[in-house]
Design a protein around this motif. Structure first.
Motif, PDB file in Angstrom:
ATOM      1  N   SER A  57       0.826  -1.208   0.000  1.00 45.41           N
ATOM      2  CA  SER A  57       0.000   0.000   0.000  1.00 45.41           C
ATOM      3  C   SER A  57       0.857   1.254   0.000  1.00 45.41           C
ATOM      4  N   TRP A  60       2.404   3.064  -3.791  1.00 46.81           N
ATOM      5  CA  TRP A  60       1.758   4.078  -4.622  1.00 46.81           C
ATOM      6  C   TRP A  60       2.540   5.390  -4.636  1.00 46.81           C
ATOM      7  N   MET A  71       1.548  -1.898 -12.915  1.00 40.54           N
ATOM      8  CA  MET A  71       0.158  -2.304 -13.141  1.00 40.54           C
ATOM      9  C   MET A  71       0.028  -3.057 -14.471  1.00 40.54           C
ATOM     10  N   ARG A  98      -9.130  -3.436  -1.405  1.00 37.36           N
ATOM     11  CA  ARG A  98      -9.651  -3.332  -2.770  1.00 37.36           C
ATOM     12  C   ARG A  98     -10.078  -1.891  -3.092  1.00 37.36           C
ATOM     13  N   ILE A 101      -8.726   0.623  -6.362  1.00 40.79           N
ATOM     14  CA  ILE A 101      -8.095  -0.134  -7.441  1.00 40.79           C
ATOM     15  C   ILE A 101      -8.873   0.089  -8.737  1.00 40.79           C
ATOM     16  N   GLU A 102      -8.164   0.244  -9.830  1.00 38.73           N
ATOM     17  CA  GLU A 102      -8.816   0.478 -11.116  1.00 38.73           C
ATOM     18  C   GLU A 102      -9.778  -0.664 -11.433  1.00 38.73           C
ATOM     19  N   ILE A 105      -8.546  -3.854 -13.205  1.00 36.78           N
ATOM     20  CA  ILE A 105      -7.675  -4.691 -12.377  1.00 36.78           C
ATOM     21  C   ILE A 105      -8.494  -5.421 -11.320  1.00 36.78           C
ATOM     22  N   LEU A 106      -9.434  -4.723 -10.707  1.00 33.64           N
ATOM     23  CA  LEU A 106     -10.292  -5.359  -9.712  1.00 33.64           C
ATOM     24  C   LEU A 106     -11.033  -6.545 -10.308  1.00 33.64           C
ATOM     25  N   ASN A 129      -1.689  -4.235  -3.082  1.00 27.65           N
ATOM     26  CA  ASN A 129      -2.220  -3.086  -2.333  1.00 27.65           C
ATOM     27  C   ASN A 129      -2.389  -3.471  -0.869  1.00 27.65           C
TER      28      ASN A 129
END
Length: 239
Positions: A57, A60, A71, A98, A101-102, A105-106, A129
């Motif tokens: 996390s 980023w 990514m 979660r 997250i884009e 990707i999720l 993450n």
């Protein structure tokens, strides 16, 4: 003896690349290849659980270009390797928040977990993450809400109740944690779960992880006496 659950802090991609005069992303690409090798090698040694620290996390805060590259590598890994992992009987789990997250990707994470949910040969847990402090805070908030809503009382909270709110609920604690690249710290990884884990710190960078590196770590683990807070050594791992 060997561990039932091996966890790895995959460290040193950037230093591996720098030593070769390559961009950091080249190191991350080599790290993905090392991950593929690790999954295969761990499976061959019949270790049931492998957890890898893929993206914390805190990561980023890295440069935007590096995050974009990471990514992209995650997307490629899941899309290109999922069928093979599924066919090999590997069940995939993702731990970590979660939130934020884009969406694409999720969806990849959820699809991978759903597709492999019935596999039993091996479990691959990917910490994405993920941060242990964040995980513990989220668990504490969930328990606080449960108390506030009258679902349980303060005196009902014990270690077992707390663990049910962690990302790793249903996953055994790691017997052995390996960290590559010479660093000797947890870096916010599985702090609750690592209470009685054994540690092996290796000087080699993650992209160089191979059978000899793994077997050296397993040989070190086999010599350990695990005490779990008591005075008598206890062997709770498979032989």
């Amino acid at each position: 003896m060997k561990p039932d659950h091996l966890a790895i802090i995959m460290d040193g991609n950037g230093r591996w690349a720098k030593a070769r005069g390559l961009p950091r992303l080249a190191g991350h690409k080599a790290g993905v290849e090392a991950l593929r090798r690790a999954v295969r090698l761990v499976g061959e040694r019949e270790i049931k659980w492998l957890t890898v620290y893929a993206f914390s996390s805190e990561n980023w805060t890295r440069p935007a270009a590096e995050i974009t590259g990471l990514m992209g590598l995650l997307r490629h890994f899941v899309r290109s390797d999922l069928a093979e992992l599924h066919g090999s009987g590997v069940r995939i789990h993702f731990i970590g928040s979660r939130e934020g997250i884009e969406p694409d990707i999720l969806k990849l994470l959820q699809d991978a977990e759903n597709l492999t949910a019935q596999n039993t040969r091996m479990n691959l847990v990917i910490a994405f993450n993920y941060g242990a402090r964040d995980e513990i805070l989220r668990a504490a908030k969930a328990l606080a809400r449960a108390v506030s809503d009258g679902e349980c009382g303060v005196d009902d909270i014990d270690g077992c109740a707390f663990e049910k709110h962690l990302d790793t609920t249903g996953i055994p604690d790691p017997d052995l944690i390996i960290r590559t690249s010479g660093e000797q710290r947890l870096s916010n990884f599985l702090m609750w779960q690592a209470a009685y884990s054994e540690f092996v710190f290796l000087d080699s960078h993650w992209p160089d992880f191979d059978a000899s590196v793994l077997d050296d770590a397993l040989a070190q683990f086999a010599k350990r006496e695990r005490r779990f807070g008591g005075t008598t050594a206890v062997n709770l791992v498979s032989s």
